[in-house]
Design a protein around this motif. Structure first.
Motif, mmCIF file in Angstrom:
data_model
loop_
_atom_site.group_PDB
_atom_site.id
_atom_site.type_symbol
_atom_site.label_atom_id
_atom_site.label_comp_id
_atom_site.label_asym_id
_atom_site.label_seq_id
_atom_site.Cartn_x
_atom_site.Cartn_y
_atom_site.Cartn_z
ATOM 1 N N MET A 1 8.840 -6.732 2.703
ATOM 2 C CA MET A 1 7.767 -6.471 3.663
ATOM 3 C C MET A 1 6.627 -5.630 3.082
ATOM 4 O O MET A 1 5.446 -5.929 3.339
ATOM 5 C CB MET A 1 8.342 -5.813 4.921
ATOM 6 N N PRO A 2 6.882 -4.555 2.306
ATOM 7 C CA PRO A 2 5.740 -3.772 1.792
ATOM 8 C C PRO A 2 4.775 -4.581 0.939
ATOM 9 O O PRO A 2 3.582 -4.271 0.892
ATOM 10 C CB PRO A 2 6.413 -2.660 0.964
ATOM 11 N N PHE A 3 5.246 -5.629 0.265
ATOM 12 C CA PHE A 3 4.391 -6.397 -0.634
ATOM 13 C C PHE A 3 3.528 -7.411 0.113
ATOM 14 O O PHE A 3 2.716 -8.098 -0.510
ATOM 15 C CB PHE A 3 5.247 -7.106 -1.680
ATOM 16 N N SER A 4 3.729 -7.528 1.414
ATOM 17 C CA SER A 4 2.885 -8.417 2.222
ATOM 18 C C SER A 4 1.766 -7.652 2.915
ATOM 19 O O SER A 4 1.024 -8.241 3.714
ATOM 20 C CB SER A 4 3.739 -9.129 3.276
ATOM 21 N N ALA A 5 1.650 -6.345 2.628
ATOM 22 C CA ALA A 5 0.657 -5.534 3.331
ATOM 23 C C ALA A 5 -0.767 -5.978 3.018
ATOM 24 O O ALA A 5 -1.672 -5.796 3.843
ATOM 25 C CB ALA A 5 0.845 -4.058 2.969
ATOM 26 N N GLY A 6 -1.003 -6.548 1.844
ATOM 27 C CA GLY A 6 -2.349 -7.003 1.500
ATOM 28 C C GLY A 6 -2.836 -8.088 2.450
ATOM 29 O O GLY A 6 -3.978 -8.040 2.940
ATOM 30 N N LEU A 7 -1.970 -9.055 2.725
ATOM 31 C CA LEU A 7 -2.340 -10.112 3.662
ATOM 32 C C LEU A 7 -2.497 -9.544 5.073
ATOM 33 O O LEU A 7 -3.380 -9.960 5.826
ATOM 34 C CB LEU A 7 -1.289 -11.219 3.651
ATOM 35 N N GLY A 8 -1.646 -8.583 5.429
ATOM 36 C CA GLY A 8 -1.762 -7.965 6.739
ATOM 37 C C GLY A 8 -3.086 -7.246 6.917
ATOM 38 O O GLY A 8 -3.712 -7.311 7.991
ATOM 39 N N GLU A 9 -3.561 -6.550 5.885
ATOM 40 C CA GLU A 9 -4.843 -5.871 5.964
ATOM 41 C C GLU A 9 -5.998 -6.867 6.083
ATOM 42 O O GLU A 9 -6.961 -6.642 6.825
ATOM 43 C CB GLU A 9 -5.034 -4.986 4.733
#
Length: 426
Positions: free
Chosen positions: A305-313
């Motif tokens: 999950m932490p590595f998907s934060a870019g897409l979330g932002e």
């Protein structure tokens, strides 16, 4: 003329014991939770088949799992979320006879006590359910006490570059205890070694009580963000930001390049992902009733999950998407490709740890890794929460805002459904 002595100034912060004895909602939640958790010890015979199955309890594996739980608690305390002070308090603390270090120390003691209580409860519950003997109880208490000592002496100072290595080493020891069926005497020896290692660490580094204004305000901002995320049921606000990356240029911003830079900028969470992998393997050995898809699915969701934060932002910021000038489909595909690569690397680490421990997962259980990638993409690409139509429905637990729950668990619904199907197939 009568001179009045100045009143002694109280230390600012939360109410003593978090207000659990104030008679309000906090008191009710505390009493209800304490009663529910304490009642479990009166039904250990009923819990034993559900936790350990019909086979004989593998106490070395259980002690290894408890060691992993202590390592996870230690890793959580190293985040140092207790190092914060409100800006208003910081302003008058500079002119008051109250040391701001004392405020941080009290919060450190509160967080440390919480970690020790949680790990101690897990140790007591698992050993009581398994019907452990005196030797296993001594070993479990020794591990909790030793980890409590080293967790406190490392969390009391500012972060060092090798902080994340400590919990990983303890996780490796827990894996060795479970894989090689080491006895309680060896576990006590490991606990003694942890205490000996804590002695030099107690005198190294700068105390976190001397944290500057910028560090304390940064911690306060993080706490406010977490509080707002919980209040508004928006966990996407908790996605971690990326650290600066100077090796990758985004002068020509493309979705793939930006996704890769965001992943590299969050590489510090790789240690936590590896720690989750160790916990999955040891839990698979110690708790045979848990299906492999459940362990790999939930572990993969947490680790990736932490590595998907870019897409979330990007998804929460239309201005950045316009700056890129790429359609949403390209953004999802690029970030999904990078996340799939990270998931493949994590699965390779998990496979290596599984082979080193001498155990194995069924073939369909490994499909939980791509399932986690798809579920995470579905989670971070959800729209902003709509509070206009909560759509309350009656349930046995009372009215439930169905529409808000549907939005909150977007992504997790796919994860749970896939895990159930994979478990039934196995």
């Amino acid at each position: 003329m009568v001179t009045l002595a100045p009143r002694r100034m109280k230390v600012p912060g939360r109410k003593r014991f978090g207000g659990i004895f104030s008679g309000d909602t906090a008191s009710f939640v505390f009493l209800f939770g304490f009663g529910f958790l304490f009642t479990a010890f009166f039904h250990v015979d009923g819990w034993r088949p559900a936790v350990y199955g019909s086979s004989q309890v593998d106490f070395p594996a259980v002690l290894g799992l408890l060691t992993l739980c202590c390592a996870v608690g230690w890793r959580g305390l190293l985040r140092r979320g207790f190092a914060w002070v409100e800006p208003a308090e910081l302003t008058w603390l500079d002119f008051a006879p109250v040391d701001r270090g004392r405020v941080v120390v009290l919060r450190l003691l509160g967080a440390w006590t919480g970690v020790v209580v949680v790990t101690g409860y897990l140790v007591a519950l698992l050993l009581a359910v398994g019907g452990a003997g005196l030797d296993e109880w001594r070993a479990g208490i020794a591990v909790v006490a030793a980890t409590a000592v080293i967790a406190y002496v490392t969390a009391r100072r500012t972060a060092l570059w090798f902080d994340a290595a400590g919990p990983l080493v303890l996780a490796v020891l827990g894996l060795a205890i479970a894989a090689f069926h080491l006895g309680p005497a060896t576990v006590e020896f490991v606990a003694a070694g942890v205490v000996v290692l804590a002695l030099p660490l107690a005198f190294g580094g700068e105390p976190v009580t001397r944290a500057g204004r910028s560090a304390l305000l940064s911690g306060w901002e993080g706490r406010v963000l977490r509080s707002v995320a919980v209040t508004f049921l928006d966990p996407m606000m908790l996605l971690p930001p990326s650290a600066p990356v100077g090796r990758i240029s985004v002068r020509r911003p493309t979705p793939l390049r930006l996704a890769w830079a965001g992943t590299i900028g969050r590489s510090k969470y790789a240690g936590a992902g590896v720690l989750v992998g160790f916990a999955i393997v040891v839990a698979h050995i110690a708790l045979p009733t848990l299906p492999g898809p459940v362990l790999i699915g939930l572990g993969g969701y947490l680790a990736l999950m932490p590595f998907s934060a870019g897409l979330g932002e990007l998804w929460r910021n239309p201005g950045r998407r316009r700056w890129l000038g790429s359609p949403n489909r390209d953004l999802v595909l690029a970030n999904g490709l990078v996340l799939a690569v990270v998931g493949l690397l994590w699965a390779a680490v998990l496979l290596g740890v599984t082979l080193a421990a001498g155990t194995s997962f069924a073939g369909p259980a490994w499909l939980a890794v791509p399932l986690s990638v798809l579920s995470i993409l579905r989670t971070v690409t959800r729209k902003a929460v709509d509070y206009g139509n909560p759509a309350f429905v009656d349930t046995p637990m009372g009215p439930m805002p169905a529409n808000l729950v549907r939005q909150l668990f977007r992504g997790l619904d796919l994860q749970v459904l896939g895990i159930v199907l994979l478990s039934l197939r196995i």
